[in-house]
Scaffold this active site. Sequence first.
Site, PDB file in Angstrom:
ATOM      1  N   ASN A  67     -75.071  13.071  22.639  1.00 26.59           N
ATOM      2  CA  ASN A  67     -73.948  12.341  23.223  1.00 26.59           C
ATOM      3  C   ASN A  67     -72.931  12.057  22.125  1.00 26.59           C
ATOM      4  OD1 ASN A  67     -75.231  12.155  25.788  1.00 26.59           O
ATOM      5  ND2 ASN A  67     -76.495  10.474  25.009  1.00 26.59           N
ATOM      6  N   HIS A  73     -77.348  12.243  16.456  1.00 27.62           N
ATOM      7  CA  HIS A  73     -78.758  12.508  16.753  1.00 27.62           C
ATOM      8  C   HIS A  73     -78.866  13.494  17.900  1.00 27.62           C
ATOM      9  CE1 HIS A  73     -77.367   8.860  18.806  1.00 27.62           C
ATOM     10  NE2 HIS A  73     -78.116   9.233  19.832  1.00 27.62           N
TER      11      HIS A  73
HETATM   12  P1  AMP Z   1     -77.716   7.609  22.452  1.00 24.18           P
HETATM   13  O1  AMP Z   1     -77.608   6.694  23.648  1.00 24.18           O
HETATM   14  O2  AMP Z   1     -77.464   9.052  22.760  1.00 24.18           O
HETATM   15  O3  AMP Z   1     -76.883   7.103  21.292  1.00 24.18           O
HETATM   16  O4  AMP Z   1     -79.235   7.547  22.009  1.00 24.18           O
HETATM   17  C1  AMP Z   1     -79.752   6.530  21.209  1.00 24.18           C
HETATM   18  C2  AMP Z   1     -81.239   6.545  21.400  1.00 24.18           C
HETATM   19  O5  AMP Z   1     -81.840   5.843  20.335  1.00 24.18           O
HETATM   20  C3  AMP Z   1     -81.701   5.862  22.698  1.00 24.18           C
HETATM   21  O6  AMP Z   1     -82.426   6.803  23.495  1.00 24.18           O
HETATM   22  C4  AMP Z   1     -82.584   4.713  22.210  1.00 24.18           C
HETATM   23  O7  AMP Z   1     -83.707   4.499  23.021  1.00 24.18           O
HETATM   24  C5  AMP Z   1     -82.963   5.191  20.806  1.00 24.18           C
HETATM   25  N1  AMP Z   1     -83.278   4.152  19.850  1.00 24.18           N
HETATM   26  C6  AMP Z   1     -82.534   3.060  19.539  1.00 24.18           C
HETATM   27  N2  AMP Z   1     -83.133   2.342  18.574  1.00 24.18           N
HETATM   28  C7  AMP Z   1     -84.284   3.000  18.259  1.00 24.18           C
HETATM   29  C8  AMP Z   1     -85.348   2.767  17.337  1.00 24.18           C
HETATM   30  N3  AMP Z   1     -85.352   1.696  16.535  1.00 24.18           N
HETATM   31  N4  AMP Z   1     -86.367   3.649  17.295  1.00 24.18           N
HETATM   32  C9  AMP Z   1     -86.381   4.725  18.105  1.00 24.18           C
HETATM   33  N5  AMP Z   1     -85.399   5.009  19.000  1.00 24.18           N
HETATM   34  C10 AMP Z   1     -84.377   4.160  19.073  1.00 24.18           C
END
Ligand code: AMP
Length: 114
Positions: free
Chosen positions: A87, A100
């Site tokens: 995204n 990511h």
């Molecule tokens: P996005 O919404 O594409 O920016 O994805 C961010 C992702 O990071 C989401 O799916 C969250 O669940 C994940 N996320 C946020 N904080 C953490 C964390 N501390 N450890 C693992 N995943 C995380």
Amino acid sequence: MEECVFCKIVKGEIPSEKVYEDDTVLGFKDINPAAPVHVLIIPKKHIESINDLTEEDSNIIAHIYLVAKKIANEFGLKEKGYRIVTNCGEKAGQTVPHIHFHLLGGRTFKWPPG
Ligand code: AMP
Ligand code: ZN
């Protein structure tokens, strides 16, 4: 980036369930999985989003796809199929401003996404 949650994961300041690590890339399980397999693959270098990529990041992004392939194989997704999602920007659903790649698998996905 001091405030960045994914940079903190890279530095070990926040725990994560790592599934892959090398000098430039980290793969760890998403804390709020959207599929039976949900791994986040990130460059260790802080890059905010696709919008911030430069030519010099080309190798790292290519490498991330090869890492994704390796992780997908390890999780038995090669034949089942999987999805890789990035995204870019809040309106597209980016909530963490450190680029990511979501590796998602283990269920059927719809197209187009919502
Ligand atoms: P996005 O919404 O594409 O920016 O994805 C961010 C992702 O990071 C989401 O799916 C969250 O669940 C994940 N996320 C946020 N904080 C953490 C964390 N501390 N450890 C693992 N995943 C995380
Ligand atoms: Zn960061």
